[in-house]
Enzyme design. Structure first.
Site, PDB file in Angstrom:
ATOM      1  N   SER A   1      -9.530  -0.313   7.145  1.00 20.29           N
ATOM      2  CA  SER A   1      -8.994  -0.255   5.777  1.00 20.29           C
ATOM      3  C   SER A   1      -8.260  -1.483   5.290  1.00 20.29           C
ATOM      4  O   SER A   1      -7.909  -1.562   4.110  1.00 20.29           O
ATOM      5  CB  SER A   1      -8.071   0.949   5.639  1.00 20.29           C
ATOM      6  OG  SER A   1      -8.848   2.110   5.555  1.00 20.29           O
TER       7      SER A   1
ATOM      8  N   LYS B   1       0.850  -1.195   0.000  1.00 20.76           N
ATOM      9  CA  LYS B   1       0.000   0.000   0.000  1.00 20.76           C
ATOM     10  C   LYS B   1       0.887   1.246   0.000  1.00 20.76           C
ATOM     11  O   LYS B   1       1.895   1.294   0.725  1.00 20.76           O
ATOM     12  CB  LYS B   1      -0.902  -0.030   1.234  1.00 20.76           C
ATOM     13  CG  LYS B   1      -1.963   1.064   1.283  1.00 20.76           C
ATOM     14  CD  LYS B   1      -2.850   0.877   2.534  1.00 20.76           C
ATOM     15  CE  LYS B   1      -3.925   1.936   2.642  1.00 20.76           C
ATOM     16  NZ  LYS B   1      -4.710   1.813   3.898  1.00 20.76           N
TER      17      LYS B   1
ATOM     18  N   SER C   1      -9.588   2.008   2.872  1.00 16.91           N
ATOM     19  CA  SER C   1      -8.758   2.731   1.953  1.00 16.91           C
ATOM     20  C   SER C   1      -7.796   1.855   1.157  1.00 16.91           C
ATOM     21  O   SER C   1      -7.306   2.278   0.114  1.00 16.91           O
ATOM     22  CB  SER C   1      -7.950   3.790   2.707  1.00 16.91           C
ATOM     23  OG  SER C   1      -7.070   3.176   3.640  1.00 16.91           O
TER      24      SER C   1
HETATM   25  N1  GLN Z   1     -12.825   4.209   6.231  1.00 24.01           N
HETATM   26  C1  GLN Z   1     -12.285   4.702   7.472  1.00 24.01           C
HETATM   27  C2  GLN Z   1     -11.966   6.171   7.325  1.00 24.01           C
HETATM   28  O1  GLN Z   1     -12.303   6.707   6.350  1.00 24.01           O
HETATM   29  C3  GLN Z   1     -11.080   3.889   7.866  1.00 24.01           C
HETATM   30  C4  GLN Z   1      -9.844   4.251   7.154  1.00 24.01           C
HETATM   31  C5  GLN Z   1      -8.658   3.411   7.517  1.00 24.01           C
HETATM   32  O2  GLN Z   1      -8.771   2.386   8.197  1.00 24.01           O
HETATM   33  N2  GLN Z   1      -7.496   3.890   7.105  1.00 24.01           N
HETATM   34  O3  GLN Z   1     -11.405   6.773   8.168  1.00 24.01           O
END
Ligand code: GLN
Length: 491
Positions: free
Chosen positions: A179, A80, A155
């Protein structure tokens, strides 16, 4: 898909170790696969062809010299774009870091190299890891290999899509609110969030430092465990790193694969009860619960009354920490600089750079966080959210006095169509309804495929006590032994 790209990491490493294939051949097959399909998927932001082939050659040289290779040597991995990679572009999905080539490797990447894995490149993500669909990436959305008109989650959607499209057998993600697990669920792959502090944040571009947790993504539970073991463990460069060895997640995955869960008590959280999840997701989840019962697990209902406040607490704590962490992107030290024509003040250049460099969701979070931390509002918002966090931790502690692990659907809905939730941030935030509690608590969670709903994958989440990551691997591997792995029909 050639034979080698269809294999698990465990199988590939076995063939490389036995000399039946070379790391270079394995790497080239995956690079060819990326060249063939990534135009439709968009999993990668950067493919490091030269670096990957050089790393693969080094593994082959070590093998030829008779060196003992680790259990993942020669296995390709996609990383990532939130982790720094020396000399290789790291954008965090943002324009503000476009063109930045970090001068150092993150600890996770160092450990991947030391394990003899071969980094194929950097995967797409929502900007600064804020989002649940990859649609907030400044470089365009990734697509779900199950249906390319749908999102691959976020994400870390790029990492999950790369796995589901057989572009890589292993990938790295980071999980602040879900994410790793949510993209795993919606792409039919496995994603594990380790215990907070169980994997190093050194070189992980910070979003919310008290929550951010890098972790493994794979197509099988055993592969995820092997990757977890390779990247985890204490790191003196991260002050919140847990000074203890990684629990034996590999042995736990192997134990789980025997399909015996007798004596294991699993709790279903009453407050998650169906209402927030689509009917198709609940059907697949309930079938998985039956499967777990058949494997010998005892299922009990557990009330965690404060879980209902997890989402609002998270959306105060995470933006607050982000507003502080993202202050460093000022056009002076990294990446983009706008308006530096010799006539403007430093403040004007910073402001123009941040205006041009950050996307709308990142700006929304910075503003929310700055407000929540501001004098006069701190106690009402940030302070209150921290109290809720403590209550959620107590719910977990009480639950784990009665059960070994908690289970739930990973996410309330299957992969949604691209564009379906971008205009309403709250609808996007709901994707993490079930994953956020364990981030606030700090314990580990894993998503494992548990079935299909209308032809799209559904994930089951297993949550365990802090530093009991092995327990969740055992349960996940047992479920996998009953349900099997999932392959997108078109591939
Ligand atoms: N979808 C969540 C957010 O927007 C989690 C993001 C993540 O785990 N990096 O914050």
């Amino acid at each position: 898909m050639t034979d080698v790209t269809a294999m698990t990491a465990t199988q590939i490493a076995g063939l490389v170790a036995a000399g039946e294939t070379s790391a270079v051949e394995v790497t080239q097959a995956h690079l060819d696969r990326i060249a063939a399909v990534d135009g439709q998927i968009g999993a990668f932001l950067h493919v490091d062809t030269e670096g990957a082939l050089a790393a693969a050659r080094a593994v082959d040289v070590r093998r030829a010299a008779g060196e003992e290779l680790g259990p993942l040597a020669g296995v390709p991995v996609a990383v990532k774009d939130v982790l720094t990679t020396k000399g290789v572009p790291t954008t965090v999905g943002s324009k503000i870091l476009e063109g930045w080539r970090p001068p150092y490797d993150s600890t996770i990447v160092q450990r991947l190299r030391a394990a003899g894995t071969v980094m194929l490149g950097k995967t797409n993500m929502d900007e600064f890891a804020m989002g649940s669909s990859t649609e907030y990436s400044a470089y365009g959305a990734s697509r779900n290999p199950w249906d390319t008109d749908r999102i691959p989650g976020g994400s870390g959607g790029g990492s999950a899509a790369a796995l589901a499209a057989y572009e890589a057998p292993l990938a790295i993600g980071s999980d602040t609110g879900g994410s790793i697990r949510q993209p795993g669920a919606v792409t039919g792959t496995v994603g594990a969030k380790p215990t907070y502090g169980g994997t190093s944040r050194y070189g992980l571009v910070a979003f919310s430092s008290s929550l951010d947790t890098p972790g493994p993504c794979a197509r099988t539970v055993l592969d995820a465990a092997l990757l977890h073991a390779a990247i985890g463990g204490h790191d003196p460069r991260d002050s919140t790193s847990v000074p203890a060895p990684v629990p034996d997640v590999v042995a736990a995955a192997k134990l789980g694969a025997t399909g015996d869960l007798s004596g294991v008590r699993l709790g279903i959280v009453t407050e998650f009860g169906g209402e927030g999840a689509e009917p198709g997701v609940m059907t697949a989840f309930n079938e998985a619960v039956d499967a777990l019962t058949k494997l010998g697990a005892e299922i009990v209902e557990i009330s965690c009354p404060h879980f209902q406040y997890a989402l609002p607490a998270y959306y105060l704590i995470a933006p607050s920490e982000c507003s502080s962490n993202l202050a460093r992107f000022d056009g002076v030290r990294f990446g983009l600089r706008v308006g530096d024509d010799g006539n403007r003040s430093l403040e004007e250049v910073m402001s123009l750079t941040r205006e041009a460099g950050f996307g709308p969701e990142v700006k929304r979070r910075i503003m929310l966080g700055t407000y929540a931390l501001s004098s006069g509002y701190y106690d009402a918002y940030y302070g209150q959210a921290q109290k809720v966090r403590t209550l959620i931790t107590r719910d977990f502690t009480a639950a784990f006095e009665r059960v070994d692990a908690l289970i739930s659907p990973t996410t309330p809905f299957v992969a949604f169509p691209l564009g379906a939730r971008t205009s309403d941030p709250y609808q996007m935030y709901l994707a993490d309804l079930f994953t956020i509690p364990s981030n606030l608590y700090g314990g580990p969670g894993i998503s494992v495929p548990c079935g299909l709903s209308d032809g799209l994958p559904v994930g089951l989440q297993v949550m365990a006590p802090t530093m009991a990551d092995d327990r969740m691997y055992r349960v996940a591997a047992a479920l996998e032994s009953a349900v099997g792995t999932l392959t997108p029909p078109a591939l």
